[in-house]
Design a protein around this motif. Sequence first.
Motif, PDB file in Angstrom:
ATOM      1  N   GLY A  98     -23.419  30.446  47.219  1.00  0.00           N
ATOM      2  CA  GLY A  98     -21.750  30.535  47.295  1.00  0.00           C
ATOM      3  C   GLY A  98     -21.445  31.895  48.052  1.00  0.00           C
ATOM      4  O   GLY A  98     -19.953  32.171  47.814  1.00  0.00           O
ATOM      5  N   GLY A  99     -21.763  32.138  49.478  1.00  0.00           N
ATOM      6  CA  GLY A  99     -21.095  32.522  50.081  1.00  0.00           C
ATOM      7  C   GLY A  99     -21.591  34.579  50.235  1.00  0.00           C
ATOM      8  O   GLY A  99     -20.746  35.070  51.019  1.00  0.00           O
ATOM      9  N   GLN A 100     -22.367  34.581  49.788  1.00  0.00           N
ATOM     10  CA  GLN A 100     -21.880  36.403  49.586  1.00  0.00           C
ATOM     11  C   GLN A 100     -24.366  36.357  49.641  1.00  0.00           C
ATOM     12  O   GLN A 100     -24.727  35.559  48.547  1.00  0.00           O
ATOM     13  N   ARG A 101     -24.308  37.563  49.615  1.00  0.00           N
ATOM     14  CA  ARG A 101     -25.460  37.633  49.611  1.00  0.00           C
ATOM     15  C   ARG A 101     -26.131  37.844  48.312  1.00  0.00           C
ATOM     16  O   ARG A 101     -25.235  39.207  47.935  1.00  0.00           O
ATOM     17  N   VAL A 102     -26.819  37.798  47.429  1.00  0.00           N
ATOM     18  CA  VAL A 102     -27.193  37.960  46.238  1.00  0.00           C
ATOM     19  C   VAL A 102     -28.926  38.633  46.588  1.00  0.00           C
ATOM     20  O   VAL A 102     -29.662  38.108  46.702  1.00  0.00           O
TER      21      VAL A 102
ATOM     22  N   ALA B 106     -22.108  31.285  57.707  1.00  0.00           N
ATOM     23  CA  ALA B 106     -20.500  31.492  57.876  1.00  0.00           C
ATOM     24  C   ALA B 106     -19.797  32.116  58.508  1.00  0.00           C
ATOM     25  O   ALA B 106     -18.379  31.771  58.688  1.00  0.00           O
ATOM     26  N   GLU B 107     -20.465  32.265  59.890  1.00  0.00           N
ATOM     27  CA  GLU B 107     -19.883  31.960  61.084  1.00  0.00           C
ATOM     28  C   GLU B 107     -18.970  30.880  61.900  1.00  0.00           C
ATOM     29  O   GLU B 107     -18.149  31.708  62.295  1.00  0.00           O
ATOM     30  N   ALA B 108     -19.664  30.186  61.407  1.00  0.00           N
ATOM     31  CA  ALA B 108     -19.493  29.383  61.770  1.00  0.00           C
ATOM     32  C   ALA B 108     -17.899  28.067  60.943  1.00  0.00           C
ATOM     33  O   ALA B 108     -17.636  27.132  61.681  1.00  0.00           O
ATOM     34  N   GLY B 109     -18.050  28.896  59.605  1.00  0.00           N
ATOM     35  CA  GLY B 109     -17.068  28.772  58.736  1.00  0.00           C
ATOM     36  C   GLY B 109     -17.069  27.342  58.080  1.00  0.00           C
ATOM     37  O   GLY B 109     -16.517  26.896  57.039  1.00  0.00           O
ATOM     38  N   LEU B 110     -18.195  27.432  57.370  1.00  0.00           N
ATOM     39  CA  LEU B 110     -18.687  26.785  56.050  1.00  0.00           C
ATOM     40  C   LEU B 110     -17.904  26.787  55.696  1.00  0.00           C
ATOM     41  O   LEU B 110     -18.186  28.297  54.775  1.00  0.00           O
ATOM     42  N   PRO B 111     -17.937  26.421  54.290  1.00  0.00           N
ATOM     43  CA  PRO B 111     -16.849  27.133  52.716  1.00  0.00           C
ATOM     44  C   PRO B 111     -17.842  27.954  52.267  1.00  0.00           C
ATOM     45  O   PRO B 111     -19.228  27.279  51.935  1.00  0.00           O
ATOM     46  N   PRO B 112     -17.808  28.482  51.518  1.00  0.00           N
ATOM     47  CA  PRO B 112     -18.650  29.184  50.197  1.00  0.00           C
ATOM     48  C   PRO B 112     -19.371  28.071  49.272  1.00  0.00           C
ATOM     49  O   PRO B 112     -18.924  27.141  49.107  1.00  0.00           O
ATOM     50  N   GLY B 113     -20.770  28.068  48.993  1.00  0.00           N
ATOM     51  CA  GLY B 113     -21.205  26.953  48.467  1.00  0.00           C
ATOM     52  C   GLY B 113     -22.091  26.075  48.820  1.00  0.00           C
ATOM     53  O   GLY B 113     -22.638  25.722  48.095  1.00  0.00           O
TER      54      GLY B 113
END
Length: 493
Positions: free
Chosen positions: A19-23, A197-204
């Motif tokens: 989801g766009g986060q490190r877990v 993420a750097e390319a701007g892919l939406p979270p998830g």
Amino acid sequence: MSDQAVLEGVSVDTRHWIGGQRVASPGTFTDVSPIDEQPLAEIAAGRAPEVDQAVAAAQAAFPGWAAMPAAERAALLHRVADGIDKRAEELAVVETRDNGSLLRSHRRSVMPRVGMNFRYFADLLRDLAQPDREIRGHRERITWDPAGVTAVITPWNAPLMLATWRIGPALAAGNTVVAKPPEWAPLTASLLADITAEAGLPPGVFNVVQGLGPEAGAALAAHPGIRRMSFTGSVPTAGRIAAAAAPNIVPLSFELGGKSPLLVFADADFDLAVSLAVEQFDNAGQVCLGAFRILVQDSIAEEFLAAVLEKARAVVQGDPRDPATGISCLVSRLHLERVDGFVQRATAAGATVALGGAPNRELGGLFYQPTILTPVPAGAEILTEEVFGPVLTMQTFTSEDEAVARANATRFGLAATMVTGDPERAERVSARLRAGTVWVNCFFVRDLGAPFGGSGQSGIGREGGTHSFDFYCDLKNTVFAPNGWTGPGASHG
Ligand code: NAD
């Protein structure tokens, strides 16, 4: 414990990407470099809770990603490819440390192909739409609708290339992805998460759950939220995944193992045939498409074996970062023991070692000598089982019929390669070979638009070109009645 591993100056996050986060996970597993068997990193060991979290994130992101206009989605995937190209050197050095494959191959062909896996399918997406068709006065429309969350489970022998060959088309199709990288080479998947993420892919939209096959992999395969299951790996694992996914009626795309033949006819370009035989030691034989069963026409067999031995002895074995190295190490101690077990059982069954036949004692570690076994008694395990190491067998044939029968005497059917100077023979024999890909007087020529997959136990389905979209999408047929249409009747059918 640190969340970062630093390899050759490149920092790699060892946690999941959800989801766009490190877990993080409560447990970790140790990632070891096959080059020197030294630990590289402690990687988050995902299990069912992290898989649930990742599938939920992918489900939440799906409607927005699926509804995004194709041109916008394609533009974002091009940005991912740009990021891969920009960081290709970092990806190459990390992958070499992680799986022991040659650095020069990563630089020259593997990482450029990783970028292409996004670019090609992003471009193809723009051409997917077909014009509506007129059918008995009605208007018929065929659409490739995104299917949902796609699970991508892949092996270590070319980890980033094999993963993105599935992730690229799945994302282009409008699906969201949960990837489970191989535990023996998990690092570049984490770098790919940073790049998306750097390319701007939406979270998830793109998620990575690290972990062991029987834990994270098994939980993902069985998850009811998965709408497509894309797997590259071994036949036994494929069976487990198919069983886990079956209750959820999930379509499967499986690219599995092989025991492919290399047929050398007496009329072949001799030097080409010798080169193709020795090329099978590429990546220390850890190549699904490798032609490990050499079948040579008996009239040239002796001369051919002598030439292959001479060329193979000249291949330098050593550190994959050294540009002079032609063959590197195996991926793990477990795998080295497995490969050696095959060779020992083959010799115990009566096979003769013409080259190698043991670990490389000079280099030690996980280096296994390039090995050629010939002759090999009929029915020996080494002729039918996938070794996935630098081990070739050589057998002879007299007639074309015998060559075809021996080539097809396998439960696999991933690829077949033949070398002949006779164009008519090339047509005749290639048509009779049972394999997903047949190469005539060449090897490893791959086009992303061509159907790719295996016959028999080498897989289920084909990907490549629009075949990939056929798998990752729900194809839909919509029929519009003409104005003033008053009901069924003559148009039924
Ligand atoms: P593998 O089947 O052991 O593992 C592949 C992946 O499956 C790994 O990510 C692993 O963690 C996961 N896995 C293991 N058990 C699982 C389970 N119970 N449930 C879900 N996932 C699980 O294969 P490997 O040893 O990593 O790779 C080598 C194999 O891959 C060889 O058979 C090779 O031929 C095949 N391969 C095929 C292709 C192709 O395109 N046809 C390409 C490369 C490799």
